[in-house]
Each structure stands twice: as structure tokens, then as C-alpha cells.
Motif scaffolding. Structure first.
Motif, PDB file in Angstrom:
ATOM      1  N   TYR A  32       0.797  -1.226   0.000  1.00  0.00           N
ATOM      2  CA  TYR A  32       0.000   0.000   0.000  1.00  0.00           C
ATOM      3  C   TYR A  32       0.831   1.279   0.000  1.00  0.00           C
ATOM      4  O   TYR A  32       0.285   2.356   0.202  1.00  0.00           O
ATOM      5  CB  TYR A  32      -0.939   0.001   1.213  1.00  0.00           C
ATOM      6  CG  TYR A  32      -2.001  -1.051   1.120  1.00  0.00           C
ATOM      7  CD1 TYR A  32      -3.086  -0.900   0.266  1.00  0.00           C
ATOM      8  CD2 TYR A  32      -1.926  -2.221   1.876  1.00  0.00           C
ATOM      9  CE1 TYR A  32      -4.065  -1.877   0.165  1.00  0.00           C
ATOM     10  CE2 TYR A  32      -2.901  -3.199   1.785  1.00  0.00           C
ATOM     11  CZ  TYR A  32      -3.968  -3.026   0.922  1.00  0.00           C
ATOM     12  OH  TYR A  32      -4.933  -3.988   0.830  1.00  0.00           O
ATOM     13  N   HIS A  33       2.123   1.157  -0.211  1.00  0.00           N
ATOM     14  CA  HIS A  33       2.933   2.378  -0.290  1.00  0.00           C
ATOM     15  C   HIS A  33       2.478   3.195  -1.510  1.00  0.00           C
ATOM     16  O   HIS A  33       2.232   2.648  -2.586  1.00  0.00           O
ATOM     17  CB  HIS A  33       4.415   2.024  -0.425  1.00  0.00           C
ATOM     18  CG  HIS A  33       5.318   3.192  -0.158  1.00  0.00           C
ATOM     19  ND1 HIS A  33       5.517   4.197  -1.073  1.00  0.00           N
ATOM     20  CD2 HIS A  33       6.044   3.520   0.935  1.00  0.00           C
ATOM     21  CE1 HIS A  33       6.348   5.092  -0.567  1.00  0.00           C
ATOM     22  NE2 HIS A  33       6.673   4.704   0.659  1.00  0.00           N
ATOM     23  N   PRO A  34       2.338   4.514  -1.351  1.00  0.00           N
ATOM     24  CA  PRO A  34       1.859   5.335  -2.478  1.00  0.00           C
ATOM     25  C   PRO A  34       2.691   5.181  -3.742  1.00  0.00           C
ATOM     26  O   PRO A  34       2.153   5.222  -4.853  1.00  0.00           O
ATOM     27  CB  PRO A  34       1.955   6.762  -1.920  1.00  0.00           C
ATOM     28  CG  PRO A  34       1.820   6.598  -0.443  1.00  0.00           C
ATOM     29  CD  PRO A  34       2.482   5.297  -0.107  1.00  0.00           C
ATOM     30  N   ASP A  35       3.999   4.987  -3.590  1.00  0.00           N
ATOM     31  CA  ASP A  35       4.849   4.836  -4.774  1.00  0.00           C
ATOM     32  C   ASP A  35       4.534   3.559  -5.545  1.00  0.00           C
ATOM     33  O   ASP A  35       4.809   3.467  -6.743  1.00  0.00           O
ATOM     34  CB  ASP A  35       6.325   4.826  -4.363  1.00  0.00           C
ATOM     35  CG  ASP A  35       6.770   6.181  -3.836  1.00  0.00           C
ATOM     36  OD1 ASP A  35       6.050   7.180  -4.079  1.00  0.00           O
ATOM     37  OD2 ASP A  35       7.820   6.254  -3.169  1.00  0.00           O
ATOM     38  N   ASN A  37       1.523   2.451  -5.914  1.00  0.00           N
ATOM     39  CA  ASN A  37       0.159   2.588  -6.433  1.00  0.00           C
ATOM     40  C   ASN A  37       0.004   3.928  -7.154  1.00  0.00           C
ATOM     41  O   ASN A  37      -0.735   4.812  -6.687  1.00  0.00           O
ATOM     42  CB  ASN A  37      -0.852   2.482  -5.286  1.00  0.00           C
ATOM     43  CG  ASN A  37      -0.832   1.128  -4.610  1.00  0.00           C
ATOM     44  OD1 ASN A  37      -1.547   0.220  -5.010  1.00  0.00           O
ATOM     45  ND2 ASN A  37       0.000   0.991  -3.586  1.00  0.00           N
ATOM     46  N   PRO A  38       0.696   4.115  -8.273  1.00  0.00           N
ATOM     47  CA  PRO A  38       0.650   5.407  -8.961  1.00  0.00           C
ATOM     48  C   PRO A  38      -0.742   5.777  -9.481  1.00  0.00           C
ATOM     49  O   PRO A  38      -1.050   6.953  -9.637  1.00  0.00           O
ATOM     50  CB  PRO A  38       1.639   5.219 -10.114  1.00  0.00           C
ATOM     51  CG  PRO A  38       1.709   3.735 -10.326  1.00  0.00           C
ATOM     52  CD  PRO A  38       1.535   3.128  -8.969  1.00  0.00           C
ATOM     53  N   ASP A  39      -1.595   4.773  -9.716  1.00  0.00           N
ATOM     54  CA  ASP A  39      -2.930   5.058 -10.240  1.00  0.00           C
ATOM     55  C   ASP A  39      -3.944   5.402  -9.148  1.00  0.00           C
ATOM     56  O   ASP A  39      -5.051   5.851  -9.436  1.00  0.00           O
ATOM     57  CB  ASP A  39      -3.451   3.849 -11.041  1.00  0.00           C
ATOM     58  CG  ASP A  39      -2.581   3.564 -12.258  1.00  0.00           C
ATOM     59  OD1 ASP A  39      -1.974   4.512 -12.776  1.00  0.00           O
ATOM     60  OD2 ASP A  39      -2.515   2.390 -12.668  1.00  0.00           O
ATOM     61  N   ASN A  40      -3.585   5.153  -7.923  1.00  0.00           N
ATOM     62  CA  ASN A  40      -4.525   5.402  -6.821  1.00  0.00           C
ATOM     63  C   ASN A  40      -3.745   5.817  -5.577  1.00  0.00           C
ATOM     64  O   ASN A  40      -3.866   5.204  -4.511  1.00  0.00           O
ATOM     65  CB  ASN A  40      -5.351   4.140  -6.544  1.00  0.00           C
ATOM     66  CG  ASN A  40      -6.597   4.433  -5.749  1.00  0.00           C
ATOM     67  OD1 ASN A  40      -6.895   5.589  -5.448  1.00  0.00           O
ATOM     68  ND2 ASN A  40      -7.309   3.397  -5.370  1.00  0.00           N
ATOM     69  N   GLN A  41      -2.937   6.861  -5.713  1.00  0.00           N
ATOM     70  CA  GLN A  41      -2.019   7.236  -4.645  1.00  0.00           C
ATOM     71  C   GLN A  41      -2.738   7.724  -3.395  1.00  0.00           C
ATOM     72  O   GLN A  41      -2.306   7.427  -2.276  1.00  0.00           O
ATOM     73  CB  GLN A  41      -1.049   8.313  -5.138  1.00  0.00           C
ATOM     74  CG  GLN A  41       0.069   7.769  -6.015  1.00  0.00           C
ATOM     75  CD  GLN A  41       1.172   8.795  -6.216  1.00  0.00           C
ATOM     76  OE1 GLN A  41       0.960   9.984  -6.072  1.00  0.00           O
ATOM     77  NE2 GLN A  41       2.358   8.316  -6.536  1.00  0.00           N
ATOM     78  N   GLN A  42      -3.827   8.474  -3.535  1.00  0.00           N
ATOM     79  CA  GLN A  42      -4.494   9.047  -2.372  1.00  0.00           C
ATOM     80  C   GLN A  42      -5.068   7.963  -1.456  1.00  0.00           C
ATOM     81  O   GLN A  42      -4.866   7.984  -0.244  1.00  0.00           O
ATOM     82  CB  GLN A  42      -5.614   9.995  -2.820  1.00  0.00           C
ATOM     83  CG  GLN A  42      -6.296  10.735  -1.665  1.00  0.00           C
ATOM     84  CD  GLN A  42      -5.312  11.579  -0.854  1.00  0.00           C
ATOM     85  OE1 GLN A  42      -4.369  12.158  -1.395  1.00  0.00           O
ATOM     86  NE2 GLN A  42      -5.534  11.638   0.451  1.00  0.00           N
ATOM     87  N   ALA A  44      -4.180   4.805  -1.411  1.00  0.00           N
ATOM     88  CA  ALA A  44      -3.059   4.025  -0.885  1.00  0.00           C
ATOM     89  C   ALA A  44      -2.389   4.764   0.275  1.00  0.00           C
ATOM     90  O   ALA A  44      -1.998   4.155   1.272  1.00  0.00           O
ATOM     91  CB  ALA A  44      -2.049   3.740  -1.997  1.00  0.00           C
ATOM     92  N   LYS A  45      -2.260   6.077   0.138  1.00  0.00           N
ATOM     93  CA  LYS A  45      -1.632   6.868   1.200  1.00  0.00           C
ATOM     94  C   LYS A  45      -2.431   6.784   2.497  1.00  0.00           C
ATOM     95  O   LYS A  45      -1.859   6.621   3.586  1.00  0.00           O
ATOM     96  CB  LYS A  45      -1.505   8.328   0.750  1.00  0.00           C
ATOM     97  CG  LYS A  45      -0.829   9.222   1.774  1.00  0.00           C
ATOM     98  CD  LYS A  45      -0.730  10.650   1.254  1.00  0.00           C
ATOM     99  CE  LYS A  45      -0.075  11.562   2.293  1.00  0.00           C
ATOM    100  NZ  LYS A  45       0.010  12.962   1.807  1.00  0.00           N
TER     101      LYS A  45
END
Length: 240
Positions: A32-35, A37-42, A44-45
Motif C-alpha cells: 500500500y505504499h503510495p509509490d 500505487n501510482p494510479d490510486n495514490q491518495q 493508498a496513502k
């Protein structure tokens, strides 16, 4: 956040050890690291922050076992490589059945060694032979994640740590829902847990996991055969 919620977020049962908390957090943090999950960063963050808060809360209460803090390795922590369990063999078979065999080495043209010379060692494995199968479009992060989870899953099954094994493989299955190999691992894990429950006289719970194994990988004939045998064992115990 309640302690129960912390365990739930990390995919653990209440009372899990410090080592399990740490391992589960590391695995989920990679997912779940934002990096990653570039398509769903928010989204994942937000999940990443929740996981981190849960981890900090639990590790402030649950402490490492004495054998870990003293820097000594627990007794029998290293399994004998010659006594690999059937769980690991099943996982290995599921990999080997889809991995093409390595080309046989060419015969050496060097002259015969003298009788006193030491026997020749077998050739090493090809340097880039994968231990698991990767889809061509799989990212490097997911490749590492699959490889690491596979190794951790084998160890958990060897040690009969089935809740951890299930947490590992279910997390990977959520990340890679279309990966047939991961689905095989998941079904095998359920079936092995069911067999373990039979030995410990938890017949009803064993039935649930055995049927779950069939639903997870319904086209696996060898799995169907083993599950049917396990269900017959349960029926014999119930008759007695």
C-alpha cells in the motif's frame, strides 16, 4: 484506534507476537505504499498511514520475545533442509509444473581426471532462473513482492503457522487477483490448514477450509483428490 482494530488492519489475530506484527506491517506497507500505487495514490496513502499508526500502537505494547532481544536464535528455528514438509513440496510442484526445465549442460571435452582427483561438482543453476512464474506485464515491485511472499509462505507452512500463511497468501491474492499460480498457493494453504485441523479434532472448521480450497482452485484435479480424502477421514472420525 482500538487495539482490536490495529490487529485487524494488519491482518492478524488478537495477541499476535511482536515478530508477526513486524512482518505483517512490512508486507502490507510494500503493498500500500503510495509509490507502488501510482494510479490510486491518495487511497493508498490513507491506508498506508492507517497501517503505520496501527503498527506503532501495537509495538508500543507488544515487545519482542526474549530470545530475539538477546540476539540469540531460538532453538529449532532453522528447519532441516532434508525434512521439508509436504506443504513446501506441494508449493514447489505448483511452480515446477509451469516452469520450463533448464537445458542440459554440454558434455565437457576436457581429458579424464586422474583417479585421485576429487569428483566434479554438479553445474550451478542458470543465473536468472526464477523460482516463481511472473507475467510479462508484472511490475518489478510486484515481482519482488511475489517472490518474497512465496518464500515467507513456505517458511510459515513448514512451521505450521497457518494464520500467518493465510494472511500472506490472501494479501497477495488481493494484490494479484488474476494470477493463477497465486490462486494455487492459496488453495493449497487452505487445504493444509484443513488437514492440520483434522489432526487437532476441529472437524467442522476443517470442513470449512477444505471446501474453501476447492472454491479457490476448482480446476485443480490433484487438489480435489486430496480434499476428498481429507473429507472422508472426517466422516470416518464422525462415525466412530
Amino acid at each position: 484506534m482500538e487495539i482490536v482494530d490495529c490487529y485487524r488492519l494488519l491482518g492478524l489475530r488478537t495477541g499476535a507476537s511482536y515478530e508477526d506484527i513486524k512482518a505483517s506491517y512490512r508486507r502490507l506497507a510494500r503493498i500500500y505504499h503510495p509509490d507502488a500505487n501510482p494510479d490510486n495514490q491518495q487511497q493508498a496513502k490513507e491506508r498506508f498511514i492507517q497501517l503505520t499508526d496501527a503498527y506503532r500502537r501495537l509495538t508500543s505494547i507488544v515487545k519482542p520475545s526474549p530470545s530475539r532481544t538477546a540476539g540469540t536464535k531460538p532453538a529449532n528455528s532453522t528447519p532441516n533442509p532434508r525434512s521439508a514438509s509436504s506443504d513446501e513440496r506441494n508449493l514447489n510442484r505448483s511452480v515446477q509444473s509451469t516452469t520450463p526445465p533448464a537445458a542440459s549442460p554440454r558434455k565437457s571435452s576436457s581429458p579424464r581426471s586422474s583417479p585421485r582427483s576429487s569428483p566434479a561438482k554438479p553445474p550451478p543453476s542458470p543465473p536468472n532462473t526464477p523460482s516463481v512464474q511472473f507475467a510479462p506485464d508484472l511490475s518489478s515491485i510486484d515481482r519482488r513482492l511475489k517472490q518474497n511472499t512465496y518464500e515467507q509462505l513456505q517458511q510459515a507452512l513448514r512451521e505450521q503457522r497457518f494464520p500467518r500463511a493465510i494472511t500472506l497468501v490472501e494479501g497477495l491474492a488481493q494484490r494479484m487477483p488474476n494470477d493463477t499460480e497465486v490462486r494455487q498457493w492459496q488453495a493449497i494453504t487452505y487445504q493444509r490448514f484443513g488437514r492440520y485441523l483434522i489432526k487437532h479434532n476441529q472437524q467442522e472448521k476443517a470442513k470449512l477450509y477444505l471446501r474453501k480450497a476447492l472454491r479457490t482452485d476448482p480446476n485443480n484435479r490433484s487438489l480435489w483428490y486430496e480434499v476428498e480424502r481429507d473429507l472422508q477421514r472426517i466422516e470416518q472420525v464422525e462415525i466412530l
